[in-house]
Design an enzyme around this catalytic site. Structure first.
Site, PDB file in Angstrom:
ATOM      1  N   TRP A   1       4.002  -5.473  16.990  1.00 29.98           N
ATOM      2  CA  TRP A   1       2.825  -6.307  16.716  1.00 29.98           C
ATOM      3  C   TRP A   1       1.623  -5.802  17.493  1.00 29.98           C
ATOM      4  O   TRP A   1       0.497  -5.862  17.004  1.00 29.98           O
ATOM      5  CB  TRP A   1       3.125  -7.773  17.027  1.00 29.98           C
ATOM      6  CG  TRP A   1       4.374  -8.247  16.360  1.00 29.98           C
ATOM      7  CD1 TRP A   1       5.471  -8.820  16.956  1.00 29.98           C
ATOM      8  CD2 TRP A   1       4.695  -8.151  14.962  1.00 29.98           C
ATOM      9  NE1 TRP A   1       6.440  -9.083  16.020  1.00 29.98           N
ATOM     10  CE2 TRP A   1       5.987  -8.688  14.790  1.00 29.98           C
ATOM     11  CE3 TRP A   1       4.019  -7.664  13.839  1.00 29.98           C
ATOM     12  CZ2 TRP A   1       6.618  -8.760  13.545  1.00 29.98           C
ATOM     13  CZ3 TRP A   1       4.641  -7.726  12.598  1.00 29.98           C
ATOM     14  CH2 TRP A   1       5.912  -8.268  12.458  1.00 29.98           C
ATOM     15  N   ASP A   2       1.837  -5.319  18.708  1.00 35.59           N
ATOM     16  CA  ASP A   2       0.740  -4.704  19.469  1.00 35.59           C
ATOM     17  C   ASP A   2       0.180  -3.496  18.726  1.00 35.59           C
ATOM     18  O   ASP A   2      -1.038  -3.334  18.599  1.00 35.59           O
ATOM     19  CB  ASP A   2       1.237  -4.250  20.845  1.00 35.59           C
ATOM     20  CG  ASP A   2       1.218  -5.354  21.881  1.00 35.59           C
ATOM     21  OD1 ASP A   2       0.394  -6.268  21.758  1.00 35.59           O
ATOM     22  OD2 ASP A   2       2.035  -5.293  22.813  1.00 35.59           O
ATOM     23  N   LEU A   3       1.064  -2.635  18.265  1.00 25.49           N
ATOM     24  CA  LEU A   3       0.619  -1.401  17.621  1.00 25.49           C
ATOM     25  C   LEU A   3      -0.078  -1.680  16.294  1.00 25.49           C
ATOM     26  O   LEU A   3      -1.104  -1.067  15.979  1.00 25.49           O
ATOM     27  CB  LEU A   3       1.810  -0.465  17.417  1.00 25.49           C
ATOM     28  CG  LEU A   3       2.442   0.061  18.716  1.00 25.49           C
ATOM     29  CD1 LEU A   3       3.768   0.751  18.429  1.00 25.49           C
ATOM     30  CD2 LEU A   3       1.496   1.005  19.441  1.00 25.49           C
TER      31      LEU A   3
ATOM     32  N   ASP B   1       3.297  -9.492  22.594  1.00 25.18           N
ATOM     33  CA  ASP B   1       4.133  -9.006  21.496  1.00 25.18           C
ATOM     34  C   ASP B   1       5.526  -9.615  21.518  1.00 25.18           C
ATOM     35  O   ASP B   1       6.049 -10.075  20.503  1.00 25.18           O
ATOM     36  CB  ASP B   1       4.221  -7.476  21.600  1.00 25.18           C
ATOM     37  CG  ASP B   1       4.987  -6.845  20.451  1.00 25.18           C
ATOM     38  OD1 ASP B   1       6.224  -7.000  20.427  1.00 25.18           O
ATOM     39  OD2 ASP B   1       4.368  -6.205  19.583  1.00 25.18           O
TER      40      ASP B   1
ATOM     41  N   GLY C   1      -3.458  -3.035  17.073  1.00 27.71           N
ATOM     42  CA  GLY C   1      -4.367  -1.961  17.464  1.00 27.71           C
ATOM     43  C   GLY C   1      -4.967  -1.255  16.265  1.00 27.71           C
ATOM     44  O   GLY C   1      -6.171  -0.966  16.229  1.00 27.71           O
TER      45      GLY C   1
END
Length: 385
Positions: free
Chosen positions: A163-165, A134, A168
């Site tokens: 960006w990770d979230l 991220d 997901g």
């Protein structure tokens, strides 16, 4: 498990944020998610912050409500167990989320030999296979040059792994879409999502890309101003700070009225030949407007200012520390949160699913499991062994 996704059984061989947040979303809607870790736990099981016994609060947060299986993933017997769990019979089985890199035994073609209709959601850093996380992706899309004080000459990273979230959530949605397709067609699918694509697409969705290409000008760092409309932070007379936003003409009119600045602002409009009722005009002349509004905030205490903002239905928010936030009614008086006893850590507020819908329920969330706590139960239930 209860909830709309009860009956789905998901193997989670992912680490850090993107994959675990995807499977957390599924687990909180009722899916039976089994987190698979190597012996001793993957590296994210020890990530900061930690509880008194060294338990990662970060890991506990992203893996609550799941079950844990600890397996020697370097050995063939361990890999065979994972393959057997993935091949467990039933239409709700055969679902895998992973961010494994260079693990040929977890490749889609290999897993299809175990279960032809397997669904594999694979998370990568980039589409070309190069590694990324991220924080490295975020530096590349330009946002750190828009974050921070106006007079700063350095990039400023934000602390939320956005960006990770987002990745997901894309993965969770894609997995459900692939499962729905499988119910209809009987076919499995490889779903690939990478952080770089999610970031690039989001920047385009929000107009950042078009603005730079079409207008030929880059957005500038603007401190705490709201880009494109009117919003900024103000200091009250007792040293507190509030964020105030006037998105609509009604919000703007109410803000002008409660601050008693209408005469001054109307004079400015006449001089500048603009209409502050228009969003673009408020943004263009934000410094003049803020200089006009600021004395009202500094002449009032925080309590007086927010009471007036509430009465005028103007959008505002306090600036708080995280320590202050956890004592706010949003946490303490919200049926989203429950006091949960996390083994090795103690009791603290834990959120259930944020989705609200009649009949789905908002049960008290289960804590994150102890590493390997469910080995026997998962094998017995999934393999009926």
């Amino acid at each position: 498990m209860s909830g709309p996704l009860a009956g789905l059984h998901v193997l989670d061989l992912s680490t850090y944020v993107a994959g675990p947040s995807a499977t957390l979303a599924l687990a909180q809607l009722g899916a039976d998610v089994v987190r698979v870790d190597p012996v001793g736990g993957a590296s994210d099981t020890r990530r900061l912050p930690r509880g008194v016994d060294g338990t990662s609060l970060y890991w506990a947060g992203l893996n609550k409500g799941k079950r844990s299986v600890e397996v020697d993933l370097r050995s063939e017997p361990g890999r065979d167990l994972v393959r057997s769990l993935l091949a467990a019979p039933g239409s709700g089985h055969g679902l895998l989320v992973t961010n494994a890199v260079g693990q040929e035994w977890l490749g889609y073609e290999r897993l299809k030999q175990v279960r032809p209709d397997v669904i594999v959601a694979h998370i990568a850093g980039r589409g070309d296979g190069r590694p990324a996380v991220d924080y490295t992706i975020n530096s590349e899309v330009g946002l750190p040059w828009l974050t921070g004080p106006v007079d700063s000459s350095l990039p400023v990273n934000h602390v939320l792994p956005a960006w990770d979230l987002l990745t997901g959530l894309h993965v969770a949605l894609a997995l459900l879409a692939a499962h729905a397709e499988r119910v209809t067609t009987g076919r499995g699918r490889l779903v690939e999502v990478n952080l770089a694509d999610v970031a690039a697409a989001t920047m385009a969705h929000l107009g950042f890309v078009a603005d730079a290409v079409v207008n030929g000008s880059a957005r500038l760092r603007d401190g705490n101003y709201l880009y494109g409309s009117y919003g900024r932070d103000f200091a009250t007379g007792d040293g507190r700070r509030v964020m105030v936003v006037a998105l609509t003409a009604r919000h703007w009119d109410k803000l002008v009225e409660l601050t008693g600045t209408r005469t001054v602002l109307e004079s400015l409009q006449t001089t500048l030949r603009v209409d502050f009722g228009e969003e673009a005009a408020r943004y263009e002349h934000r410094d003049l407007i803020s200089a006009t509004l600021a004395p009202w905030f500094s002449a009032h205490t925080h309590a007086e200012a927010v009471a007036a903002l509430d009465a005028g239905h103007v959008l505002w928010g306090d600036y708080r520390t995280i320590a202050e936030f956890v004592s706010d009614p949003l946490v303490t008086a919200n049926d989203l949160f429950h006091q949960v006893d996390q083994p090795g850590v103690g009791s603290f507020p834990v959120p259930g699913p944020v989705t609200r819908s009649p009949g789905w329920g908002r049960d008290k969330p289960a804590p994150a499991p102890r590493l390997g706590a469910d080995n026997d139960a998962v094998v017995r239930e999934w393999l009926q062994a």
